[in-house]
Every structure is written in structure tokens, then in C-alpha cells.
Design a protein around this motif. Sequence first.
Motif, PDB file in Angstrom:
ATOM      1  N   PRO A 102       0.797  -1.240   0.000  1.00  0.00           N
ATOM      2  CA  PRO A 102       0.000   0.000   0.000  1.00  0.00           C
ATOM      3  C   PRO A 102       0.824   1.281   0.000  1.00  0.00           C
ATOM      4  CG  PRO A 102      -0.846  -1.566   1.615  1.00  0.00           C
ATOM      5  CD  PRO A 102       0.443  -2.117   1.122  1.00  0.00           C
ATOM      6  N   GLU A 103       2.042   1.227   0.550  1.00  0.00           N
ATOM      7  CA  GLU A 103       2.825   2.462   0.620  1.00  0.00           C
ATOM      8  C   GLU A 103       3.409   2.872  -0.725  1.00  0.00           C
ATOM      9  OE1 GLU A 103       5.430  -0.983   2.075  1.00  0.00           O
ATOM     10  OE2 GLU A 103       3.407  -0.230   2.462  1.00  0.00           O
ATOM     11  N   VAL A 104       3.371   1.974  -1.708  1.00  0.00           N
ATOM     12  CA  VAL A 104       3.852   2.325  -3.052  1.00  0.00           C
ATOM     13  C   VAL A 104       2.797   3.196  -3.713  1.00  0.00           C
ATOM     14  CG1 VAL A 104       4.561   1.468  -5.295  1.00  0.00           C
ATOM     15  CG2 VAL A 104       5.236   0.222  -3.227  1.00  0.00           C
ATOM     16  N   LEU A 105       3.164   4.451  -3.933  1.00  0.00           N
ATOM     17  CA  LEU A 105       2.211   5.410  -4.507  1.00  0.00           C
ATOM     18  C   LEU A 105       2.137   5.314  -6.022  1.00  0.00           C
ATOM     19  CD1 LEU A 105       0.335   7.851  -3.907  1.00  0.00           C
ATOM     20  CD2 LEU A 105       2.350   9.318  -4.168  1.00  0.00           C
ATOM     21  N   GLY A 106       3.276   5.006  -6.659  1.00  0.00           N
ATOM     22  CA  GLY A 106       3.287   4.921  -8.118  1.00  0.00           C
ATOM     23  C   GLY A 106       4.549   4.243  -8.614  1.00  0.00           C
ATOM     24  N   THR A 107       4.489   3.729  -9.853  1.00  0.00           N
ATOM     25  CA  THR A 107       5.663   3.106 -10.489  1.00  0.00           C
ATOM     26  C   THR A 107       5.910   3.797 -11.824  1.00  0.00           C
ATOM     27  OG1 THR A 107       4.280   1.426 -11.568  1.00  0.00           O
ATOM     28  CG2 THR A 107       5.189   0.871  -9.410  1.00  0.00           C
ATOM     29  N   TYR A 108       7.176   3.774 -12.234  1.00  0.00           N
ATOM     30  CA  TYR A 108       7.488   4.468 -13.489  1.00  0.00           C
ATOM     31  C   TYR A 108       8.688   3.818 -14.171  1.00  0.00           C
ATOM     32  CZ  TYR A 108      10.852   6.665 -10.299  1.00  0.00           C
ATOM     33  OH  TYR A 108      11.825   6.874  -9.373  1.00  0.00           O
ATOM     34  N   ALA A 124       8.106   8.008 -20.719  1.00  0.00           N
ATOM     35  CA  ALA A 124       8.142   7.914 -19.255  1.00  0.00           C
ATOM     36  C   ALA A 124       6.766   7.546 -18.729  1.00  0.00           C
ATOM     37  CB  ALA A 124       8.624   9.216 -18.651  1.00  0.00           C
ATOM     38  N   PRO A 125       6.356   6.278 -18.905  1.00  0.00           N
ATOM     39  CA  PRO A 125       5.045   5.848 -18.403  1.00  0.00           C
ATOM     40  C   PRO A 125       5.024   5.839 -16.863  1.00  0.00           C
ATOM     41  CG  PRO A 125       6.292   3.958 -19.167  1.00  0.00           C
ATOM     42  CD  PRO A 125       7.088   5.174 -19.536  1.00  0.00           C
ATOM     43  N   TYR A 126       3.857   6.173 -16.326  1.00  0.00           N
ATOM     44  CA  TYR A 126       3.711   6.271 -14.873  1.00  0.00           C
ATOM     45  C   TYR A 126       2.307   5.829 -14.480  1.00  0.00           C
ATOM     46  CZ  TYR A 126       3.441   8.399 -10.190  1.00  0.00           C
ATOM     47  OH  TYR A 126       3.273   8.630  -8.849  1.00  0.00           O
ATOM     48  N   VAL A 127       2.224   4.955 -13.505  1.00  0.00           N
ATOM     49  CA  VAL A 127       0.932   4.497 -12.988  1.00  0.00           C
ATOM     50  C   VAL A 127       0.911   4.775 -11.485  1.00  0.00           C
ATOM     51  CG1 VAL A 127      -0.602   2.536 -12.597  1.00  0.00           C
ATOM     52  CG2 VAL A 127       0.699   2.706 -14.734  1.00  0.00           C
ATOM     53  N   SER A 128      -0.135   5.467 -11.033  1.00  0.00           N
ATOM     54  CA  SER A 128      -0.240   5.852  -9.617  1.00  0.00           C
ATOM     55  C   SER A 128      -1.605   5.449  -9.069  1.00  0.00           C
ATOM     56  CB  SER A 128      -0.052   7.358  -9.465  1.00  0.00           C
ATOM     57  OG  SER A 128      -1.059   8.062 -10.180  1.00  0.00           O
ATOM     58  N   ARG A 129      -1.684   5.435  -7.763  1.00  0.00           N
ATOM     59  CA  ARG A 129      -2.952   5.137  -7.105  1.00  0.00           C
ATOM     60  C   ARG A 129      -3.837   6.376  -7.175  1.00  0.00           C
ATOM     61  NH1 ARG A 129      -2.439   0.316  -4.384  1.00  0.00           N
ATOM     62  NH2 ARG A 129      -0.282  -0.326  -3.891  1.00  0.00           N
ATOM     63  N   ASN A 130      -5.127   6.107  -7.338  1.00  0.00           N
ATOM     64  CA  ASN A 130      -6.095   7.196  -7.390  1.00  0.00           C
ATOM     65  C   ASN A 130      -7.363   6.724  -6.696  1.00  0.00           C
ATOM     66  OD1 ASN A 130      -7.610   9.456  -7.914  1.00  0.00           O
ATOM     67  ND2 ASN A 130      -7.733   9.131 -10.136  1.00  0.00           N
ATOM     68  N   GLY A 131      -7.486   7.075  -5.425  1.00  0.00           N
ATOM     69  CA  GLY A 131      -8.626   6.571  -4.658  1.00  0.00           C
ATOM     70  C   GLY A 131      -8.492   5.066  -4.486  1.00  0.00           C
ATOM     71  N   GLY A 132      -9.512   4.336  -4.946  1.00  0.00           N
ATOM     72  CA  GLY A 132      -9.474   2.880  -4.867  1.00  0.00           C
ATOM     73  C   GLY A 132      -8.945   2.241  -6.135  1.00  0.00           C
ATOM     74  N   GLY A 133      -8.593   3.038  -7.146  1.00  0.00           N
ATOM     75  CA  GLY A 133      -8.124   2.493  -8.417  1.00  0.00           C
ATOM     76  C   GLY A 133      -6.746   3.009  -8.778  1.00  0.00           C
ATOM     77  N   PHE A 134      -6.471   3.006 -10.090  1.00  0.00           N
ATOM     78  CA  PHE A 134      -5.162   3.426 -10.591  1.00  0.00           C
ATOM     79  C   PHE A 134      -5.341   4.426 -11.716  1.00  0.00           C
ATOM     80  CE2 PHE A 134      -4.773  -0.917  -8.953  1.00  0.00           C
ATOM     81  CZ  PHE A 134      -3.752  -0.756  -8.039  1.00  0.00           C
ATOM     82  N   GLU A 135      -4.328   5.211 -11.915  1.00  0.00           N
ATOM     83  CA  GLU A 135      -4.349   6.212 -12.996  1.00  0.00           C
ATOM     84  C   GLU A 135      -3.074   6.060 -13.818  1.00  0.00           C
ATOM     85  OE1 GLU A 135      -4.355  11.077 -13.625  1.00  0.00           O
ATOM     86  OE2 GLU A 135      -4.696  10.228 -11.621  1.00  0.00           O
ATOM     87  N   GLN A 136      -3.264   5.948 -15.131  1.00  0.00           N
ATOM     88  CA  GLN A 136      -2.130   5.827 -16.051  1.00  0.00           C
ATOM     89  C   GLN A 136      -1.822   7.186 -16.648  1.00  0.00           C
ATOM     90  OE1 GLN A 136      -3.126   2.879 -19.004  1.00  0.00           O
ATOM     91  NE2 GLN A 136      -3.147   1.164 -17.525  1.00  0.00           N
ATOM     92  N   SER A 137      -0.507   7.479 -16.731  1.00  0.00           N
ATOM     93  CA  SER A 137      -0.097   8.768 -17.305  1.00  0.00           C
ATOM     94  C   SER A 137       1.367   8.660 -17.708  1.00  0.00           C
ATOM     95  CB  SER A 137      -0.298   9.897 -16.285  1.00  0.00           C
ATOM     96  OG  SER A 137       0.510   9.683 -15.137  1.00  0.00           O
ATOM     97  N   THR A 138       1.859   9.771 -18.216  1.00  0.00           N
ATOM     98  CA  THR A 138       3.290   9.841 -18.533  1.00  0.00           C
ATOM     99  C   THR A 138       3.883  11.043 -17.802  1.00  0.00           C
ATOM    100  OG1 THR A 138       2.837  11.152 -20.514  1.00  0.00           O
ATOM    101  CG2 THR A 138       3.051   8.749 -20.776  1.00  0.00           C
TER     102      THR A 138
END
Length: 462
Positions: A102-108, A124-138
Motif C-alpha cells: 500500500p505504501e507504493v504510490l506509483g511506479t514508473y 516515461a510511463p507512470y501508474v499511480s494510485r487514485n482513490g481505490g483504483g489506478f491512474e495511467q499517465s506519462t
Amino acid sequence: MKRQISFRMKLLLPIVLTAILAFSVISVVIYKITYNEIDSLAKESIWNLTYRQGNITKNTLEKAITTIGLINDGAVGFTNNPAVTRQRVLDYLQKTMDGASPEVLGTYIVWDAGAFDGAEDQFAPYVSRNGGGFEQSTITDLEQPWYTATKQSNKLNISDIWDVNEGVGIISVSMPMAIDGKNVGVVGVHIDTSVIDKVFKSEKIYTSGYMFLVAPSGIMTVHLSKPNVGNPTPVYKDLKPYMDKREPYFVEKLATATGILSYTFYAPIQIGETDYVYYPGLSVPKHEIFAAMNKIKLLMPIIAIISIIVFTVVVILLSRMLMKLLGGEPEQISEQVHMVAQGDLTVDIPLRGEDTTSLAYAVNNMVYTLNTMVSHTRDISVTLQGSSDALLASGDKLSSSTAEQTACAGQITTASTEMFSATEAISKSLTEIASFSQQTIEQVVSGRSSVDSSMQEIEKIK
């Protein structure tokens, strides 16, 4: 006139003073022993708690290192692979996030320009937590310390806290991505420090004790006082020599969060096989550690007073018992017994009430008996005196008679001597007479023979 101190006071004062002194000494000794024992136990307990909580941080960062190792393996496989689309990479990172702690906020993953699919831009792809789900971005802004420091050092990097907001922020753990010895990018994770902060704050440490976390650079990563987070620790100058040696550090000082004199502990926690050593710390107000001692300090005088009162009552009861057995003041009785011993039989110790069992009564009774014996002895002495006088007179008479008898005996001796002389003369005369008689008898016998001869001659004549 000098005032006499009663036996009861003489007995009471030394015992009470001794009891006070003994309780004072014992209280000080017990207090010091208890203080040192509590101090030792508290330090040991706090050390253990500091290391235990520090290991939570250690596990968090080591899990992050394990996670970026998996990401790196995937990223290497994706590099220059025409079958792998950018969306697939994002989906891969999301899947990794789904299994992360749970402490991992995002990976890149950050590929250098042209390294992923030959395109000139950096992917530079990046996936982070967003509430109960995940958000994909760069990631578009790569002018971040976690990225630049990793690129420059070309080794694993754990950043200081950044993006601090309300006392929490992000720690980035990243490592270079290399293919055939060539650095082609960076992979990593962002860790939400609020999770570590909650874990630290969940631990009940006395009443107002708290934990904190100091990064290897001396930056405060987690702290009860939010303004301290993201800034150098005030004790970094003193802590640095211990950090260089990776040794624990203890200091007694005013805590930065409470302003109260506290015991503050810093425990070194090495992250995996890296050179990063974090210092989780714990600060506990000293008065809370020794709160029990404060109660003991309050209880000790009360216990001492109660004990002294009990001792006093016991001594008073004992003194009353002794006084009853003695029948008076010991000094008075001792003095009068000495007077009796010196021959004074006029002693009369005043008795209390109907006293028939005390030493004083026994002394009085002894004096009475001695007086009676002395009186009786005096009467016997008078009688003996009269008898002695009569015996003396008889002795005088006997002596006179003895003298007279001695004189008579002298006369008798003289008469006896004279009689012996007369007897000796008579004996001599008798001897002479006997001799004469013998001669006479012989003459008679001779005459008779002559007569007989004459008679015979006459007969013949006829």
C-alpha cells in the motif's frame, strides 16, 4: 535545676531518630536503585521499539527495491521490442502496482530518447494510485532529483522526501536501467510517507512520546511536528559522526515537537546491501518515563511518616510495659538499689497504685526483709553480748581458781620432794635394819646351835 529526661523519652528519641535516619537512607538507596532500574529498562524498551519500528521502514524500502527490480526486468524486455506497445507498458506497470504494498504510490519507467521504440522523445510511463483504483499517465517533468541523481550516480538511489504537504511527502526509489552495459533509462517507485507516518503514530509511546525518521542526508522524513518534515534535523551536526560509523545515538535534550526534556534515541537501519542507512528515532519525555518514580517520591514520605508513627506507638507501649515492670524510673530505682548495696536500708521507693509485681515493689520488700533481718540480728547480738560478759566473768573466776590450784600444786610438789627424800632415808634405814636383822638372825641361829650343843652336852652329863 537541671531537668531530668524521662526514661520513656530516652527510649523513644533514639529509636525515632534512628528510624527516621534509617528510612531516609533506605529511601535514598531504594530510590536510586529503582531510578537506575527504570532508566535501564526504559532505555532498553525504547531501543527495542525504535529498532522494531525502524525495521518497518527498512522492509518498506527493501520491498520497493524488490519491486523496481521486477520492473527493471520487464523494462529491459520491452526495450526495442516492436511487439510491445506503449499501452502494454502502462498495463504492465498497473499490474505491478496491483500487487505492490500500500505504501507504493506509483511506479514508473523512463527511457532515454529513442531507447524504447526508436522515437526521438523520452517515453516515461507512470501508474499511480487514485482513490481505490489506478491512474495511467506519462511523466513530462523530468527535472526531478530522483531522476537526475540516479542518472548522474548510475546506481540505486533513494531520494530525500519531496513534494511535502502537511507533513507528508514522497520518497523515490530508483535505479538505472542498463542493456549490454549501457544506461538507457531509469526505473523506480514513489513511496507515500503518510503510510510510514501512520505506522509511527499508531505506536503508543508513554503519553506524548513520538517517533520520527531521519534520512541518510540528515533530512527529517517523518516527524510529529509537520514543519520539521523536509528540513535538516537540528541535531544533524551531533548525529553525523554516529551516522558515519553507523552507530546508535542517544541524547537527553528538549524535544523539538514538545519542548520538554526528553530521552531521544536514534537507531541505524541499513537498507538491504545499499549504502543507505536511515535513522528512525524515538523521543520520550523524561518525566513520563519516571512518572512512577514521582509517585514513589510522594509515597515514600507518607510511608515513612506512617512507619515512624507506628514505631512511636510501639515504643510508647513497650516503655509503658517496662515502666510497669520496673515500677518507676530506671535511674531512680538503680540509684536506690545502689544505696541499699552500700548499706542504706532507709530506702523507700514510691509505688504507683496497688503495685505488687514491679521491681520497685520487690526492692522495697527486700529492704523490709533486710531491716527485719538486721533487727533480729541486732537482738541476737545483744543477747550474745550478755552471754559473752557472763562467760568472761566465769573465765576470770576460772583463771583465779587455776592460779590457786597452781600454787597448791607447787606446795604439793615441794612436800612430795621432801617426802621422797624422807622415804629415801627411811629406805636406807630399813636396809640397814635389814642388814642388822640378818646379822642378828645369824647370831641367833649360831646361839641356838650353841644352845643345842650345850643341851646335848648336858644330856650327856645326865
